[in-house]
Scaffold this motif. Structure first.
Motif, PDB file in Angstrom:
ATOM      1  N   GLY A  97       3.565  15.688  73.217  1.00  0.00           N
ATOM      2  CA  GLY A  97       3.407  17.426  73.283  1.00  0.00           C
ATOM      3  C   GLY A  97       2.167  17.850  74.345  1.00  0.00           C
ATOM      4  O   GLY A  97       2.598  18.738  74.781  1.00  0.00           O
ATOM      5  N   GLN A  98       1.033  16.854  74.437  1.00  0.00           N
ATOM      6  CA  GLN A  98       0.397  17.553  75.580  1.00  0.00           C
ATOM      7  C   GLN A  98       0.885  17.502  76.739  1.00  0.00           C
ATOM      8  O   GLN A  98       0.801  18.399  77.657  1.00  0.00           O
ATOM      9  CB  GLN A  98      -0.715  16.677  75.304  1.00  0.00           C
ATOM     10  N   ALA A  99       1.748  16.433  77.172  1.00  0.00           N
ATOM     11  CA  ALA A  99       2.488  16.181  78.474  1.00  0.00           C
ATOM     12  C   ALA A  99       3.472  17.523  78.568  1.00  0.00           C
ATOM     13  O   ALA A  99       3.314  18.000  79.613  1.00  0.00           O
ATOM     14  CB  ALA A  99       3.112  14.975  78.543  1.00  0.00           C
ATOM     15  N   GLY A 100       3.969  17.783  77.335  1.00  0.00           N
ATOM     16  CA  GLY A 100       4.994  18.846  77.508  1.00  0.00           C
ATOM     17  C   GLY A 100       4.470  20.237  78.014  1.00  0.00           C
ATOM     18  O   GLY A 100       4.919  20.774  78.667  1.00  0.00           O
ATOM     19  N   TYR A 101       3.336  20.613  77.043  1.00  0.00           N
ATOM     20  CA  TYR A 101       2.903  21.939  77.396  1.00  0.00           C
ATOM     21  C   TYR A 101       2.041  21.919  78.781  1.00  0.00           C
ATOM     22  O   TYR A 101       2.289  23.101  79.525  1.00  0.00           O
ATOM     23  CB  TYR A 101       2.109  22.311  76.329  1.00  0.00           C
ATOM     24  N   GLU A 102       1.432  20.864  79.116  1.00  0.00           N
ATOM     25  CA  GLU A 102       0.823  21.098  80.216  1.00  0.00           C
ATOM     26  C   GLU A 102       1.877  21.227  81.600  1.00  0.00           C
ATOM     27  O   GLU A 102       1.479  21.802  82.501  1.00  0.00           O
ATOM     28  CB  GLU A 102      -0.319  19.896  80.658  1.00  0.00           C
ATOM     29  N   LYS A 103       2.654  20.182  81.576  1.00  0.00           N
ATOM     30  CA  LYS A 103       3.897  20.290  82.626  1.00  0.00           C
ATOM     31  C   LYS A 103       4.679  21.377  82.773  1.00  0.00           C
ATOM     32  O   LYS A 103       4.660  22.079  83.669  1.00  0.00           O
ATOM     33  CB  LYS A 103       4.776  18.962  82.568  1.00  0.00           C
ATOM     34  N   ALA A 104       4.944  21.987  81.483  1.00  0.00           N
ATOM     35  CA  ALA A 104       5.666  23.282  81.174  1.00  0.00           C
ATOM     36  C   ALA A 104       5.094  24.296  82.100  1.00  0.00           C
ATOM     37  O   ALA A 104       5.595  25.153  82.855  1.00  0.00           O
ATOM     38  CB  ALA A 104       6.360  23.535  80.194  1.00  0.00           C
ATOM     39  N   LEU A 105       3.591  24.519  81.864  1.00  0.00           N
ATOM     40  CA  LEU A 105       2.927  25.465  82.034  1.00  0.00           C
ATOM     41  C   LEU A 105       2.876  25.536  83.741  1.00  0.00           C
ATOM     42  O   LEU A 105       2.968  26.385  84.313  1.00  0.00           O
ATOM     43  CB  LEU A 105       1.661  25.403  81.589  1.00  0.00           C
ATOM     44  N   ALA A 106       2.362  24.307  84.290  1.00  0.00           N
ATOM     45  CA  ALA A 106       2.274  24.168  85.590  1.00  0.00           C
ATOM     46  C   ALA A 106       3.365  24.375  86.434  1.00  0.00           C
ATOM     47  O   ALA A 106       3.436  25.189  87.408  1.00  0.00           O
ATOM     48  CB  ALA A 106       1.411  22.841  85.913  1.00  0.00           C
ATOM     49  N   VAL A 107       4.373  23.667  85.937  1.00  0.00           N
ATOM     50  CA  VAL A 107       5.642  23.664  86.696  1.00  0.00           C
ATOM     51  C   VAL A 107       6.277  25.305  86.917  1.00  0.00           C
ATOM     52  O   VAL A 107       6.859  25.818  87.731  1.00  0.00           O
ATOM     53  CB  VAL A 107       6.613  22.902  86.417  1.00  0.00           C
ATOM     54  N   THR A 108       6.240  25.883  85.588  1.00  0.00           N
ATOM     55  CA  THR A 108       6.781  27.155  85.453  1.00  0.00           C
ATOM     56  C   THR A 108       6.346  28.414  86.387  1.00  0.00           C
ATOM     57  O   THR A 108       6.767  29.033  87.162  1.00  0.00           O
ATOM     58  CB  THR A 108       6.644  27.637  84.071  1.00  0.00           C
ATOM     59  N   MET A 109       4.760  28.108  86.422  1.00  0.00           N
ATOM     60  CA  MET A 109       4.027  28.834  87.318  1.00  0.00           C
ATOM     61  C   MET A 109       4.381  28.606  88.919  1.00  0.00           C
ATOM     62  O   MET A 109       4.244  29.656  89.681  1.00  0.00           O
ATOM     63  CB  MET A 109       2.579  29.072  87.152  1.00  0.00           C
ATOM     64  N   ALA A 110       4.524  27.367  89.189  1.00  0.00           N
ATOM     65  CA  ALA A 110       4.868  27.080  90.552  1.00  0.00           C
ATOM     66  C   ALA A 110       6.217  27.507  90.934  1.00  0.00           C
ATOM     67  O   ALA A 110       6.495  28.062  92.057  1.00  0.00           O
ATOM     68  CB  ALA A 110       4.716  25.526  90.996  1.00  0.00           C
ATOM     69  N   VAL A 111       7.260  27.411  90.055  1.00  0.00           N
ATOM     70  CA  VAL A 111       8.332  27.814  90.365  1.00  0.00           C
ATOM     71  C   VAL A 111       8.414  29.639  90.343  1.00  0.00           C
ATOM     72  O   VAL A 111       9.053  29.897  91.382  1.00  0.00           O
ATOM     73  CB  VAL A 111       9.451  27.373  89.208  1.00  0.00           C
ATOM     74  N   GLN A 112       7.903  30.036  89.398  1.00  0.00           N
ATOM     75  CA  GLN A 112       7.710  31.443  89.577  1.00  0.00           C
ATOM     76  C   GLN A 112       7.030  32.115  90.719  1.00  0.00           C
ATOM     77  O   GLN A 112       7.309  33.208  90.965  1.00  0.00           O
ATOM     78  CB  GLN A 112       7.195  32.065  88.040  1.00  0.00           C
TER      79      GLN A 112
END
Length: 508
Positions: free
Chosen positions: A350-365
């Motif tokens: 779960g930690q990996a999930g929220y950390e990756k999703a936050l960082a990748v989403t912001m870089a994509v956006q």
């Protein structure tokens, strides 16, 4: 480090439908900095380059910059005049394409076109048998490349681990490139430690392409080059690699890795200004060598956990800092890359999930062209997880889908359809448009579970770790791509000292 082994359970999840029919999203809607702030950071970077400069430049690099108006200070710092930096920014190439071995894997580098992939130089891998962290090997790298070959949302393969079973630098560079190119037909990014090795790397790629001219026309391999050791020091060997690669026409990733509060100022603005200056120094150097260079601006400012001195790649500070660095690339309209997804978690949890999703989403956006380390990376870039590749592929599909624009037209507003349905069946499930768009407008996960609770329990209550492990095991057992044919492989092994055992390149 021993990790808990989970017993795989059979999943009855349906086979996924074909991937969402999309082009890579055009993003760039998220802008953490306003125009005035971007201008101030850019001006600060120009001042750093012109008034402070960088130390440790190799003589060839120093001579090239001085010949174009640069200056060496008595302290040995190479200064870049503002007019030279601005000229380079005016003339650097934009909108080029990084090629795959197949055209379906070409990566368009136009403004805000987004692609996600692997990356890193992990010394360790999470063992699939017992969950332990162990030293990565060349076979692990081959397994990673052929696994990524099957994952549709991981769009390029950047060398993700370092083969610890190879000690010689030349052998490591040659075998890393060979192994990655054997495993996938997607665009490959790797590293070269010495400019003298580029002859062999270039020859290998030319043999694979068929001719040198064919490789020059479609260079399916590019180089990650960390030309600076922050703060504001060139890495002389890496600079020579950058210059020679640029001269040969190889695409180059011009990367910098300042750590905020350690090798750069502790403020985000200061970190961005220094990182931008360091990255622009490499871009200018590559451009001086070859004005037609395919150079990718690669700022990678990283956050330090000031309590320990270690990385904090999964932090909120890292996510916003990365997005701001991408915005600087947008400011200059430069093809760019960045790191996002460097979770601090040791597991695909779960930690990996929220950390990756936050960082990748912001870089994509924010509109990054290339997002490396977006899949498979754990423990602050220290390890690679095969299980995480499969999970992250699902995550990336959702993130990329969310970055696609909403189509607003008479057809999609569906007013006539709504009227017809209200006078008919009263629902849209059976409508032809619903069925037609079921496969074209939606991304369906491969690992994530969407069953009803009773069905999930009846199927053995599988976790996402269970299903992803099954996916990886099946792929590594069955997928042995023939991207390099038998005769060509014989020729490559005769020409180079290839250390990947042939018996590992086929099912047992």
């Amino acid at each position: 480090m021993a990790l808990r082994k989970v017993r795989p359970r059979r999943s009855s999840a349906p086979e996924p439908t074909p991937p969402f029919n999309r082009r890579d999203p055009v993003s760039g809607r998220f802008r953490p900095l306003d125009a005035d702030e971007l201008g101030r950071i850019s001006n600060a970077s120009f001042d750093i380059l012109e008034k402070i400069g960088l130390s440790c430049a190799p003589k060839a690099g120093m001579d090239a910059v001085v010949a174009r108006g640069g200056r060496m200070t008595p302290e040995g710092r190479l200064q870049f005049p503002r007019i030279l930096v601005e000229e380079a920014l005016d003339e650097l190439r934009r909108d080029f394409v990084l090629r795959g071995r197949e055209t379906c894997h070409d990566l368009e580098m136009s403004i805000s076109r987004v692609h996600t992939g692997t990356g890193g130089a992990s010394p360790m891998v999470v063992d699939m048998e017992d969950g332990r962290y162990r030293a990565a090997t060349l076979v692990d790298l081959y397994d990673a490349s052929r696994l990524v070959d099957t994952l549709e949302n991981i769009q390029f393969f950047s060398r993700s681990m370092v083969a610890s079973d190879i000690s010689d630098a030349w052998d490591l560079d040659i075998n890393t490139a060979y192994t990655a190119l054997c495993g996938t037909s997607k665009h490959v990014m790797t590293s070269v430690s010495n400019a003298a090795y580029l002859d062999d790397i270039f020859d290998m790629c030319s043999m694979i392409a068929g001719t040198e001219q064919a490789f020059r026309e479609r260079p399916f391999l590019s180089l990650n080059i960390n030309h600076v050791v922050p703060p504001l020091r060139f890495d002389p060997d890496a600079c020579l690699v950058l210059m020679e690669a640029a001269r040969r026409g190889l695409p180059v990733m011009v990367n910098t890795f300042a750590q905020m509060g350690a090798s750069s100022p502790v403020t985000m603005a200061g970190c961005l200004a220094q990182t931008n200056a360091e990255t622009l120094a490499g871009m200018v150097l590559a451009w001086i060598v070859n004005p037609e260079v395919l150079a990718v601006y690669g700022p990678r400012p990283m956050v330090t956990d000031l309590r320990s001195g270690g990385m904090a790649g999964g932090s909120g500070e890292q996510a916003i800092l990365t997005a701001a660095a991408v915005q600087l690339a947008q400011f200059y309209k430069l093809p760019n890359s960045t790191i996002a997804g460097a979770t601090d978690s040791k597991l695909a949890d779960g930690q990996a999930g929220y950390e990756k999703a936050l960082a990748v989403t912001m870089a994509v956006q924010a509109g990054a062209n290339l997002i490396t380390q977006a899949a498979g990376t754990q423990a602050g870039l220290m390890a690679t997880s095969f299980e995480a590749y499969a999970i992250d592929n699902d995550m990336l599909g959702a993130i990329l889908r969310a970055a696609n624009p909403i189509e607003v037209s008479d057809q999609t507003l569906s007013v006539d359809m709504i009227a017809q349905t209200m006078h008919g069946e009263g629902h849209f499930l059976g409508h032809p448009d619903t069925y037609a768009r079921m496969k074209s407008d939606f991304v369906y996960p491969r690992q994530a579970d969407r069953q009803a609770p009773d069905a999930w329990l009846a199927s053995g209550a599988p976790s996402i770790s269970d299903t992803s492990r099954q996916t990886v095991e099946k792929t590594l057992r069955t997928h042995f791509p023939n991207h390099i044919g038998t005769e060509l492989d014989k020729a490559l092994r005769a020409r180079f000292d290839i250390l990947l055992p042939k018996k590992k390149m086929r099912s047992s």
